[in-house]
Design a protein around this motif. Structure first.
Motif, mmCIF file in Angstrom:
data_model
loop_
_atom_site.group_PDB
_atom_site.id
_atom_site.type_symbol
_atom_site.label_atom_id
_atom_site.label_comp_id
_atom_site.label_asym_id
_atom_site.label_seq_id
_atom_site.Cartn_x
_atom_site.Cartn_y
_atom_site.Cartn_z
ATOM 1 N N ALA A 234 4.877 12.475 3.266
ATOM 2 C CA ALA A 234 5.879 12.655 4.328
ATOM 3 C C ALA A 234 6.254 11.319 4.953
ATOM 4 O O ALA A 234 7.423 11.072 5.270
ATOM 5 C CB ALA A 234 5.341 13.614 5.392
ATOM 6 N N LEU A 235 5.259 10.434 5.116
ATOM 7 C CA LEU A 235 5.547 9.113 5.672
ATOM 8 C C LEU A 235 6.368 8.290 4.696
ATOM 9 O O LEU A 235 7.302 7.587 5.102
ATOM 10 C CB LEU A 235 4.244 8.392 6.012
ATOM 11 N N GLN A 236 6.062 8.375 3.409
ATOM 12 C CA GLN A 236 6.869 7.676 2.413
ATOM 13 C C GLN A 236 8.334 8.084 2.534
ATOM 14 O O GLN A 236 9.236 7.231 2.563
ATOM 15 C CB GLN A 236 6.368 7.984 0.998
ATOM 16 N N VAL B 256 2.506 -1.948 -4.777
ATOM 17 C CA VAL B 256 1.586 -2.242 -5.878
ATOM 18 C C VAL B 256 1.315 -0.981 -6.690
ATOM 19 O O VAL B 256 0.979 0.067 -6.127
ATOM 20 C CB VAL B 256 0.264 -2.826 -5.347
ATOM 21 N N VAL B 257 1.459 -1.083 -8.013
ATOM 22 C CA VAL B 257 1.081 0.017 -8.901
ATOM 23 C C VAL B 257 -0.434 0.186 -8.840
ATOM 24 O O VAL B 257 -1.185 -0.759 -9.100
ATOM 25 C CB VAL B 257 1.545 -0.248 -10.341
ATOM 26 N N ASP B 258 -0.865 1.361 -8.509
ATOM 27 C CA ASP B 258 -2.293 1.627 -8.334
ATOM 28 C C ASP B 258 -2.975 1.740 -9.698
ATOM 29 O O ASP B 258 -2.785 2.709 -10.431
ATOM 30 C CB ASP B 258 -2.481 2.916 -7.534
ATOM 31 N N LYS B 259 -3.759 0.717 -10.040
ATOM 32 C CA LYS B 259 -4.549 0.762 -11.270
ATOM 33 C C LYS B 259 -6.018 0.463 -11.013
ATOM 34 O O LYS B 259 -6.776 0.170 -11.941
ATOM 35 C CB LYS B 259 -3.999 -0.219 -12.308
ATOM 36 N N GLY C 152 0.775 -1.232 0.000
ATOM 37 C CA GLY C 152 0.000 0.000 0.000
ATOM 38 C C GLY C 152 0.804 1.278 0.000
ATOM 39 O O GLY C 152 0.258 2.359 0.278
ATOM 40 N N MET C 153 2.071 1.222 -0.329
ATOM 41 C CA MET C 153 2.937 2.397 -0.237
ATOM 42 C C MET C 153 2.412 3.583 -1.049
ATOM 43 O O MET C 153 2.501 4.735 -0.604
ATOM 44 C CB MET C 153 4.351 2.041 -0.700
#
Length: 304
Positions: A82-84, A102-105, A75-76
Protein backbone atom coordinates in the motif's frame (compact mmCIF):
# COMPACT_ATOMS: atom_id res chain seq x y z
CA UNK A 1 -8.83 48.52 -14.54
CA UNK A 2 -5.63 50.52 -14.08
CA UNK A 3 -2.43 48.67 -14.92
CA UNK A 4 -0.97 49.23 -11.42
CA UNK A 5 -4.07 47.77 -9.71
CA UNK A 6 -4.09 44.80 -12.12
CA UNK A 7 -0.45 43.96 -11.34
CA UNK A 8 -1.04 44.19 -7.59
CA UNK A 9 -4.09 41.92 -7.72
CA UNK A 10 -2.33 39.42 -9.98
CA UNK A 11 0.67 39.29 -7.66
CA UNK A 12 -1.53 38.73 -4.60
CA UNK A 13 -3.48 35.98 -6.35
CA UNK A 14 -0.31 34.21 -7.52
CA UNK A 15 1.19 34.38 -4.03
CA UNK A 16 -1.96 32.92 -2.49
CA UNK A 17 -1.99 30.05 -4.98
CA UNK A 18 1.69 29.31 -4.31
CA UNK A 19 1.23 29.26 -0.54
CA UNK A 20 -1.90 27.17 -0.81
CA UNK A 21 -0.16 24.65 -3.03
CA UNK A 22 2.73 24.29 -0.60
CA UNK A 23 0.39 23.76 2.35
CA UNK A 24 -1.60 21.18 0.43
CA UNK A 25 1.43 19.08 -0.45
CA UNK A 26 3.17 18.76 2.89
CA UNK A 27 5.22 20.14 5.74
CA UNK A 28 7.51 22.72 4.19
CA UNK A 29 9.44 24.83 6.68
CA UNK A 30 11.85 26.37 4.17
CA UNK A 31 10.66 29.65 2.68
CA UNK A 32 13.23 29.62 -0.15
CA UNK A 33 11.73 26.88 -2.31
CA UNK A 34 11.37 25.66 -5.84
CA UNK A 35 14.95 25.87 -7.12
CA UNK A 36 15.21 25.03 -10.82
CA UNK A 37 17.99 22.44 -11.02
CA UNK A 38 19.73 21.69 -14.30
CA UNK A 39 19.92 17.94 -13.63
CA UNK A 40 17.59 15.36 -12.06
CA UNK A 41 19.07 14.90 -8.59
CA UNK A 42 17.25 12.25 -6.56
CA UNK A 43 17.19 12.35 -2.74
CA UNK A 44 16.15 9.37 -0.62
CA UNK A 45 14.02 8.84 2.47
CA UNK A 46 15.55 10.09 5.69
CA UNK A 47 17.65 12.77 4.03
CA UNK A 48 15.24 15.58 5.04
CA UNK A 49 13.28 13.98 7.90
CA UNK A 50 14.04 16.80 10.37
CA UNK A 51 12.29 19.24 8.05
CA UNK A 52 9.54 16.99 6.71
CA UNK A 53 8.88 14.49 9.51
CA UNK A 54 9.01 10.70 9.44
CA UNK A 55 6.17 10.11 6.99
CA UNK A 56 7.54 9.03 3.57
CA UNK A 57 4.87 10.98 1.68
CA UNK A 58 5.65 14.20 3.54
CA UNK A 59 9.34 13.66 2.80
CA UNK A 60 8.71 13.22 -0.93
CA UNK A 61 6.58 16.36 -0.97
CA UNK A 62 9.32 18.30 0.81
CA UNK A 63 11.85 17.15 -1.81
CA UNK A 64 9.55 18.34 -4.58
CA UNK A 65 9.05 21.69 -2.83
CA UNK A 66 12.83 22.21 -2.89
CA UNK A 67 12.91 21.66 -6.65
CA UNK A 68 14.16 18.06 -6.77
CA UNK A 69 12.58 16.28 -9.72
CA UNK A 70 13.52 12.68 -8.95
CA UNK A 71 13.60 10.24 -6.05
CA UNK A 72 15.27 6.91 -5.33
CA UNK A 73 14.65 4.25 -2.69
CA UNK A 74 16.99 1.28 -2.35
CA UNK A 75 14.60 -0.48 0.01
CA UNK A 76 11.43 -0.09 -2.04
CA UNK A 77 10.97 -3.85 -2.60
CA UNK A 78 10.70 -4.41 1.15
CA UNK A 79 8.03 -1.76 1.74
CA UNK A 80 4.35 -2.44 2.31
CA UNK A 81 2.45 -2.73 -0.96
CA UNK A 82 0.00 0.00 0.00
CA UNK A 83 2.88 2.36 0.76
CA UNK A 84 4.54 1.52 -2.56
CA UNK A 85 1.33 2.46 -4.35
CA UNK A 86 0.92 5.68 -2.39
CA UNK A 87 4.54 6.67 -3.03
CA UNK A 88 4.07 6.04 -6.74
CA UNK A 89 0.92 8.18 -6.79
CA UNK A 90 2.67 11.00 -4.92
CA UNK A 91 5.62 10.97 -7.30
CA UNK A 92 3.25 11.19 -10.26
CA UNK A 93 1.30 14.02 -8.65
CA UNK A 94 4.49 15.99 -8.02
CA UNK A 95 5.89 15.22 -11.48
CA UNK A 96 8.93 13.43 -9.99
CA UNK A 97 10.74 10.57 -11.72
CA UNK A 98 11.27 7.38 -9.76
CA UNK A 99 14.89 6.29 -9.65
CA UNK A 100 16.46 3.00 -8.67
CA UNK A 101 15.45 0.47 -6.10
CA UNK A 102 17.58 -2.60 -5.35
CA UNK A 103 16.61 -6.00 -6.76
CA UNK A 104 16.33 -8.25 -3.74
CA UNK A 105 18.76 -11.14 -4.16
CA UNK A 106 19.87 -11.51 -0.55
CA UNK A 107 22.48 -8.74 -0.20
CA UNK A 108 25.50 -7.40 -2.07
CA UNK A 109 27.85 -10.27 -1.18
CA UNK A 110 25.29 -13.08 -1.08
CA UNK A 111 24.22 -15.58 -3.73
CA UNK A 112 27.01 -14.62 -6.09
CA UNK A 113 26.20 -14.99 -9.76
CA UNK A 114 29.91 -15.59 -10.41
CA UNK A 115 29.55 -19.10 -8.96
CA UNK A 116 27.13 -20.20 -11.67
CA UNK A 117 25.08 -22.15 -9.13
CA UNK A 118 21.45 -22.81 -10.02
CA UNK A 119 20.15 -21.98 -6.54
CA UNK A 120 21.83 -18.55 -6.63
CA UNK A 121 20.58 -17.79 -10.12
CA UNK A 122 17.05 -18.83 -9.17
CA UNK A 123 17.07 -16.36 -6.26
CA UNK A 124 18.21 -13.59 -8.61
CA UNK A 125 15.60 -14.40 -11.27
CA UNK A 126 12.86 -14.53 -8.64
CA UNK A 127 13.99 -11.08 -7.51
CA UNK A 128 13.73 -9.81 -11.09
CA UNK A 129 10.17 -11.15 -11.42
CA UNK A 130 9.09 -9.48 -8.18
CA UNK A 131 10.86 -6.27 -9.23
CA UNK A 132 8.61 -6.04 -12.29
CA UNK A 133 5.55 -5.80 -10.06
CA UNK A 134 7.16 -3.22 -7.78
CA UNK A 135 8.19 -1.14 -10.79
CA UNK A 136 4.59 -1.06 -11.97
CA UNK A 137 3.38 0.30 -8.62
CA UNK A 138 5.91 3.13 -8.44
CA UNK A 139 6.39 3.77 -12.18
CA UNK A 140 10.08 2.83 -12.01
CA UNK A 141 12.37 2.03 -14.91
CA UNK A 142 15.74 1.29 -13.30
CA UNK A 143 16.73 -1.20 -10.62
CA UNK A 144 20.12 -1.85 -9.07
CA UNK A 145 21.83 -5.24 -9.36
CA UNK A 146 25.05 -6.24 -7.57
CA UNK A 147 26.24 -9.66 -8.85
CA UNK A 148 27.82 -10.65 -5.51
CA UNK A 149 31.28 -11.68 -4.36
CA UNK A 150 34.14 -13.42 -6.11
CA UNK A 151 34.01 -17.21 -6.45
CA UNK A 152 37.72 -17.64 -5.70
CA UNK A 153 37.97 -21.28 -6.78
CA UNK A 154 37.06 -20.36 -10.38
CA UNK A 155 39.17 -18.49 -12.98
CA UNK A 156 38.04 -14.89 -13.47
CA UNK A 157 36.98 -15.55 -17.07
CA UNK A 158 34.65 -18.33 -15.96
CA UNK A 159 33.23 -16.09 -13.24
CA UNK A 160 32.56 -13.33 -15.76
CA UNK A 161 30.87 -15.81 -18.09
CA UNK A 162 28.65 -17.05 -15.25
CA UNK A 163 27.63 -13.48 -14.41
CA UNK A 164 26.91 -12.69 -18.06
CA UNK A 165 24.74 -15.77 -18.49
CA UNK A 166 22.72 -15.01 -15.37
CA UNK A 167 22.23 -11.38 -16.37
CA UNK A 168 21.03 -12.41 -19.82
CA UNK A 169 18.30 -14.44 -18.17
CA UNK A 170 17.43 -11.50 -15.94
CA UNK A 171 17.28 -9.20 -18.95
CA UNK A 172 14.85 -11.62 -20.63
CA UNK A 173 12.46 -11.01 -17.72
CA UNK A 174 12.83 -7.22 -17.66
CA UNK A 175 13.11 -6.33 -21.33
CA UNK A 176 9.45 -6.99 -22.31
CA UNK A 177 8.42 -4.46 -19.67
CA UNK A 178 10.90 -1.77 -20.76
CA UNK A 179 12.80 -2.09 -17.46
CA UNK A 180 16.55 -1.75 -16.98
CA UNK A 181 18.79 -3.38 -14.38
CA UNK A 182 21.81 -1.20 -13.73
CA UNK A 183 24.95 -2.99 -12.58
CA UNK A 184 26.81 -1.21 -9.79
CA UNK A 185 30.54 -1.71 -9.27
CA UNK A 186 31.29 -1.06 -5.60
CA UNK A 187 34.22 -0.18 -3.35
CA UNK A 188 32.82 -1.65 -0.12
CA UNK A 189 34.92 -4.82 -0.17
CA UNK A 190 37.80 -6.25 -2.25
CA UNK A 191 35.81 -9.49 -2.29
CA UNK A 192 33.11 -8.03 -4.54
CA UNK A 193 33.22 -9.43 -8.05
CA UNK A 194 32.26 -6.15 -9.75
CA UNK A 195 34.58 -3.24 -8.88
CA UNK A 196 35.45 -1.18 -11.97
CA UNK A 197 33.64 0.60 -14.77
CA UNK A 198 35.85 -1.22 -17.29
CA UNK A 199 34.71 -4.66 -16.12
CA UNK A 200 31.07 -3.55 -15.91
CA UNK A 201 31.27 -2.19 -19.46
CA UNK A 202 32.61 -5.52 -20.72
CA UNK A 203 29.79 -7.42 -19.01
CA UNK A 204 27.08 -5.08 -20.34
CA UNK A 205 28.44 -5.38 -23.88
CA UNK A 206 28.42 -9.16 -23.52
CA UNK A 207 24.86 -9.30 -22.16
CA UNK A 208 23.93 -7.10 -25.13
CA UNK A 209 20.51 -5.98 -23.93
CA UNK A 210 18.87 -2.58 -23.43
CA UNK A 211 17.81 -3.98 -20.05
CA UNK A 212 21.39 -4.32 -18.72
CA UNK A 213 23.37 -1.11 -18.26
CA UNK A 214 25.85 0.57 -15.89
CA UNK A 215 25.10 2.40 -12.67
CA UNK A 216 28.13 4.69 -12.35
CA UNK A 217 28.44 5.59 -8.68
CA UNK A 218 30.88 8.50 -8.57
CA UNK A 219 31.82 7.90 -4.94
CA UNK A 220 32.71 4.24 -5.45
CA UNK A 221 34.51 4.87 -8.72
CA UNK A 222 36.57 7.72 -7.25
CA UNK A 223 37.78 5.25 -4.62
CA UNK A 224 38.40 2.34 -6.99
CA UNK A 225 39.75 3.96 -10.13
CA UNK A 226 39.62 7.79 -10.16
CA UNK A 227 39.86 9.63 -13.51
CA UNK A 228 36.10 10.10 -13.31
CA UNK A 229 35.40 12.07 -16.47
CA UNK A 230 37.85 10.00 -18.52
CA UNK A 231 36.36 6.68 -17.39
CA UNK A 232 32.77 7.88 -17.76
CA UNK A 233 33.60 8.97 -21.30
CA UNK A 234 35.06 5.53 -22.11
CA UNK A 235 31.94 3.73 -20.88
CA UNK A 236 29.34 6.40 -21.63
CA UNK A 237 27.23 4.45 -24.11
CA UNK A 238 26.44 1.86 -21.41
CA UNK A 239 25.82 4.28 -18.51
CA UNK A 240 22.10 4.59 -17.75
CA UNK A 241 22.18 5.86 -14.17
CA UNK A 242 24.56 7.87 -11.99
CA UNK A 243 24.90 8.14 -8.22
CA UNK A 244 26.60 10.76 -6.08
CA UNK A 245 28.70 10.95 -2.94
CA UNK A 246 31.84 12.91 -2.10
CA UNK A 247 35.05 11.25 -0.98
CA UNK A 248 36.17 10.81 1.75
CA UNK A 249 33.09 10.51 3.92
CA UNK A 250 30.37 9.69 1.37
CA UNK A 251 28.45 12.87 2.10
CA UNK A 252 27.05 15.69 -0.03
CA UNK A 253 29.11 17.43 -2.74
CA UNK A 254 31.56 20.13 -1.50
CA UNK A 255 32.52 18.05 1.57
CA UNK A 256 35.35 16.09 -0.09
CA UNK A 257 37.87 16.04 -2.91
CA UNK A 258 35.62 15.70 -5.98
CA UNK A 259 35.03 18.81 -8.10
CA UNK A 260 31.34 18.10 -8.55
CA UNK A 261 30.57 21.34 -10.36
CA UNK A 262 32.96 20.33 -13.15
CA UNK A 263 31.69 16.74 -13.18
CA UNK A 264 28.05 17.84 -13.34
CA UNK A 265 28.79 20.31 -16.13
CA UNK A 266 30.45 17.52 -18.13
CA UNK A 267 27.45 15.24 -17.56
CA UNK A 268 25.07 18.03 -18.58
CA UNK A 269 27.11 18.79 -21.71
CA UNK A 270 26.91 15.10 -22.67
CA UNK A 271 23.15 15.57 -22.86
CA UNK A 272 22.37 13.26 -19.95
CA UNK A 273 18.64 13.33 -19.17
CA UNK A 274 18.63 10.52 -16.60
CA UNK A 275 18.78 10.53 -12.83
CA UNK A 276 21.66 11.30 -10.47
CA UNK A 277 20.87 9.54 -7.21
CA UNK A 278 21.94 11.26 -4.00
CA UNK A 279 23.18 8.04 -2.38
CA UNK A 280 25.10 9.66 0.43
CA UNK A 281 24.75 10.86 4.00
CA UNK A 282 24.48 14.34 5.45
CA UNK A 283 27.75 15.73 6.76
CA UNK A 284 26.00 17.65 9.55
CA UNK A 285 23.10 16.67 11.83
CA UNK A 286 19.55 17.94 12.17
CA UNK A 287 17.90 20.71 10.14
CA UNK A 288 21.12 22.60 9.60
CA UNK A 289 22.66 19.53 7.99
CA UNK A 290 19.66 19.05 5.75
CA UNK A 291 19.79 22.67 4.64
CA UNK A 292 23.52 22.24 3.99
CA UNK A 293 22.69 19.42 1.55
CA UNK A 294 20.19 21.61 -0.32
CA UNK A 295 22.66 24.51 -0.42
CA UNK A 296 25.46 22.25 -1.65
CA UNK A 297 23.39 21.04 -4.61
CA UNK A 298 22.38 24.57 -5.52
CA UNK A 299 26.04 25.54 -5.47
CA UNK A 300 27.45 22.70 -7.60
CA UNK A 301 24.49 22.84 -9.99
CA UNK A 302 25.37 26.46 -10.87
CA UNK A 303 27.62 25.49 -13.77
CA UNK A 304 25.85 27.33 -16.60
Amino acid sequence: MKRRSFIQKTTLTSSALMIGGQLAFGKNTNTDVGHNFNLKYAPHLGMFRHHAGEDPIDQINFMADQGFTAFEDNGMMKRDLALQTKMGETLAKRNMTMGVFVVDKGGNMANTLAAGKKEYIDIFLDGCKKAVEVAKRVNAKWMTVVPGGFERNLPIGIQNANVIEALRRGADILEPHGLVMVLEPLSDSPDLHLRTSEQTYLICKSVNSPSCKILYDIYHMQKNEGHLIHNMDLTWDEIAYIQIGDNPGRNEPTTGEINYQNVFKWIYDKGFEGILGMEHGNSKPDKSGEQAVIDAYRKVDAFL
